[in-house]
Design a protein around this motif. Sequence first.
Motif, PDB file in Angstrom:
ATOM      1  N   THR A 560     -50.243 -14.070  -8.401  1.00 31.79           N
ATOM      2  CA  THR A 560     -50.486 -12.910  -9.406  1.00 31.79           C
ATOM      3  C   THR A 560     -51.959 -11.889  -8.621  1.00 31.79           C
ATOM      4  N   LYS A 561     -52.659 -12.690  -8.732  1.00 26.12           N
ATOM      5  CA  LYS A 561     -54.205 -12.404  -7.475  1.00 26.12           C
ATOM      6  C   LYS A 561     -53.943 -11.524  -6.897  1.00 26.12           C
ATOM      7  N   LYS A 562     -52.773 -11.736  -5.925  1.00 21.90           N
ATOM      8  CA  LYS A 562     -52.346 -11.126  -4.958  1.00 21.90           C
ATOM      9  C   LYS A 562     -51.581  -9.885  -5.034  1.00 21.90           C
ATOM     10  N   ILE A 563     -51.227  -9.603  -6.196  1.00 22.72           N
ATOM     11  CA  ILE A 563     -50.082  -8.585  -7.241  1.00 22.72           C
ATOM     12  C   ILE A 563     -51.515  -7.127  -7.618  1.00 22.72           C
ATOM     13  N   LEU A 564     -51.819  -8.263  -8.092  1.00 21.20           N
ATOM     14  CA  LEU A 564     -53.624  -7.136  -9.090  1.00 21.20           C
ATOM     15  C   LEU A 564     -54.544  -6.594  -7.597  1.00 21.20           C
ATOM     16  N   ARG A 565     -54.505  -7.255  -6.316  1.00 22.13           N
ATOM     17  CA  ARG A 565     -54.629  -6.225  -5.333  1.00 22.13           C
ATOM     18  C   ARG A 565     -54.494  -5.303  -4.842  1.00 22.13           C
ATOM     19  N   THR A 566     -52.831  -5.007  -4.893  1.00 25.21           N
ATOM     20  CA  THR A 566     -51.512  -4.719  -4.296  1.00 25.21           C
ATOM     21  C   THR A 566     -51.654  -3.197  -5.026  1.00 25.21           C
ATOM     22  N   LEU A 567     -51.749  -1.561  -4.786  1.00 27.47           N
ATOM     23  CA  LEU A 567     -51.262  -0.549  -4.965  1.00 27.47           C
ATOM     24  C   LEU A 567     -50.662  -0.032  -4.957  1.00 27.47           C
ATOM     25  N   GLU A 568     -50.039  -0.091  -4.255  1.00 25.76           N
ATOM     26  CA  GLU A 568     -47.919   0.846  -3.573  1.00 25.76           C
ATOM     27  C   GLU A 568     -47.317  -0.247  -4.121  1.00 25.76           C
ATOM     28  N   HIS A 569     -46.804   1.055  -5.326  1.00 27.17           N
ATOM     29  CA  HIS A 569     -45.226   0.638  -6.650  1.00 27.17           C
ATOM     30  C   HIS A 569     -44.355  -0.347  -5.671  1.00 27.17           C
ATOM     31  N   LEU A 570     -43.885  -0.023  -4.631  1.00 30.05           N
ATOM     32  CA  LEU A 570     -42.332  -0.902  -3.965  1.00 30.05           C
ATOM     33  C   LEU A 570     -42.823  -1.889  -3.475  1.00 30.05           C
ATOM     34  N   ALA A 571     -44.482  -2.827  -3.037  1.00 29.18           N
ATOM     35  CA  ALA A 571     -45.059  -3.924  -2.645  1.00 29.18           C
ATOM     36  C   ALA A 571     -45.634  -4.891  -4.223  1.00 29.18           C
ATOM     37  N   ILE A 572     -45.254  -3.586  -5.314  1.00 26.45           N
ATOM     38  CA  ILE A 572     -45.942  -4.438  -6.628  1.00 26.45           C
ATOM     39  C   ILE A 572     -44.359  -5.613  -6.754  1.00 26.45           C
ATOM     40  N   ALA A 573     -43.583  -4.487  -7.329  1.00 25.66           N
ATOM     41  CA  ALA A 573     -42.342  -4.823  -7.659  1.00 25.66           C
ATOM     42  C   ALA A 573     -41.112  -5.424  -6.600  1.00 25.66           C
ATOM     43  N   GLU A 574     -41.619  -6.046  -5.269  1.00 28.42           N
ATOM     44  CA  GLU A 574     -40.822  -6.452  -4.953  1.00 28.42           C
ATOM     45  C   GLU A 574     -41.775  -8.175  -4.746  1.00 28.42           C
ATOM     46  N   ALA A 575     -43.268  -8.170  -5.540  1.00 27.01           N
ATOM     47  CA  ALA A 575     -43.593  -8.691  -5.237  1.00 27.01           C
ATOM     48  C   ALA A 575     -43.721  -9.878  -6.338  1.00 27.01           C
ATOM     49  N   VAL A 576     -43.033  -8.971  -7.738  1.00 28.97           N
ATOM     50  CA  VAL A 576     -42.954  -9.786  -8.785  1.00 28.97           C
ATOM     51  C   VAL A 576     -41.328 -10.252  -8.886  1.00 28.97           C
ATOM     52  N   GLU A 577     -40.908  -9.841  -8.000  1.00 29.77           N
ATOM     53  CA  GLU A 577     -39.954 -10.203  -8.307  1.00 29.77           C
ATOM     54  C   GLU A 577     -39.574 -11.557  -7.476  1.00 29.77           C
TER      55      GLU A 577
END
Length: 582
Positions: A560-577
Amino acid sequence: MASFTLHGIPVSRGIAIGRAHLLAPAALDVRHYLIADEQVEAEVERLQQAIETVHRELQTIWRELPKDAPAELGAFIDVHALILSDPMIAEMPLDIIRTRYYNAEWALVTQIDELSAQFDEVEDAYLRERKADIQQVGERVLKVLTGTAALPEPDGGDDAAARMIVVAHDISPADMLRFKERAFGGFVTDLGGQNSHTAIVARSLDIPAVVGMYKASALIEQDDWLIIDGDAGVLIVDPSPKVMEQYRERHARLMRERKKLSRLKKMPAVTRDGTEIALLANIELPDDCPAAMEAGASGVGLFRSEYLFMGRTGSLSKLPSEDEQFESYRKAVLAMKGRPVTIRTLDIGADKPLDVAEQTALNPALGLRAIRFCLAEPQMFLEQLRAILRASAYGPVKLLVPMLAHGFEIDQTLAMIEQAKTQLRDAHVKFDPLVPVGAMIEIPAAALTLPLFIKRMDFLSIGTNDLIQYTLAIDRADHEVAHLYNPLHPAVLYLLSTTISIGAKYGVPVSVCGEMAGDTKLTRLLLGMGLREFSMHPAQLLSVKQEILNSDLDAIVPQTKKILRTLEHLAIAEAVERLRAM
């Protein structure tokens, strides 16, 4: 009719198979068919009964006109009553049925068209405009004839109701309340977005729904066979036997999976590493409490009190009295049997107006709504505060205030709560003097100035629906921009995680009561942010509990900490999956 498919926005999961019921304004374009000799008198009687029904409707409207209503309004109703009584409307369509064998709707429209054409030739402008009155009277009668003015009482009980799919151009939150009293298989609308209030109520009813379908109500005919795929956002009209069979099998499989979930009702919501999570219910009315208890909710995290106020046309004098409100709040408190009930003060405005006809603000989402409205109507606000406080004598109550953004708003609100307490003490009325008071965090300004709230409030509740709307400047009720509504936008995630972490740091409980709390795709992300209290519709609770039982915080938090440091939408969506798959 050939089968075809429409695509919209999925708002409530599941599959529904049934017949279409069009819930739309009657148009002067109706089905035309000839009737047999033996049907003539029955068709005449049907039209006569429809005319009589409209007469009664007009009389009721006239009787219930507010005393301060303009005189023109009464005159307008009188004109319609006179038109309805005129032989040209009351008798000529009956003659058309008897002589031309037209069905009632066709006969009525034929007569209205002929009268309209005559008025078009009148030179006097005032008389020429009376054509509109004739057409409006015709519309009223047609609504009764076609049954599009209201939800039907399905023949065959609950089984028949479950096979009925409502199709509408749009459904207001107040109209949606009628679904609470009826069982329907699902619904589709032309307008709406993922988090419009119509969508939210659909999820609370746990029925498949697709919105934002643009022309569905125009393309679908009454009694068409429909399949709603609430997961894909697809509507299939007049499906082939093969497609129908495939979806029946999928529907049966979903019902089996839902039955398995019911085994989790009595299990505590604890992660695999032993962290306890509170799962609360969102409700609109006290009658929703049994469903919350049945789902195993540990309390009510959000009682949307505005649903007691909606549908009250006219001035503030027509709003529910203090006693009426008190009885509703008390009923909810008693129904929850000692579990806490969080009652939100009136959150009226934007897509939840008291009276749609009176909505005049250019941008109501940014106007006089929620706490702003309440502070502008102090007597009404004090009535509600007293009613909530009185209910606290019957069980644990928490008081939640929406849309706070300024320190002075907080101070004014707390001062009014103290004033309400003083009034109750003076009247020797019992209440809990230590009722916790919390603030909704739903405006970015509130999330960015949390110290103002932390030192004044007992708890915080994040309203993600409005927080996303205001952060991204997206009107969540506008279907044209609904695709831009994104709970995974990095700015939204930053405000969410900041609020949760600051609350934890200072020992102020934080919950999420918006739609994100009930979205199983986001459960682990919120757990990783540190959220320990979720509030959602009862229908979503067991699915979220299943996610919690399968979650390991030791693994989730670093990701989750890595996701919160991410800005690109596609990268966030993939990380949440990936987070969901852990």
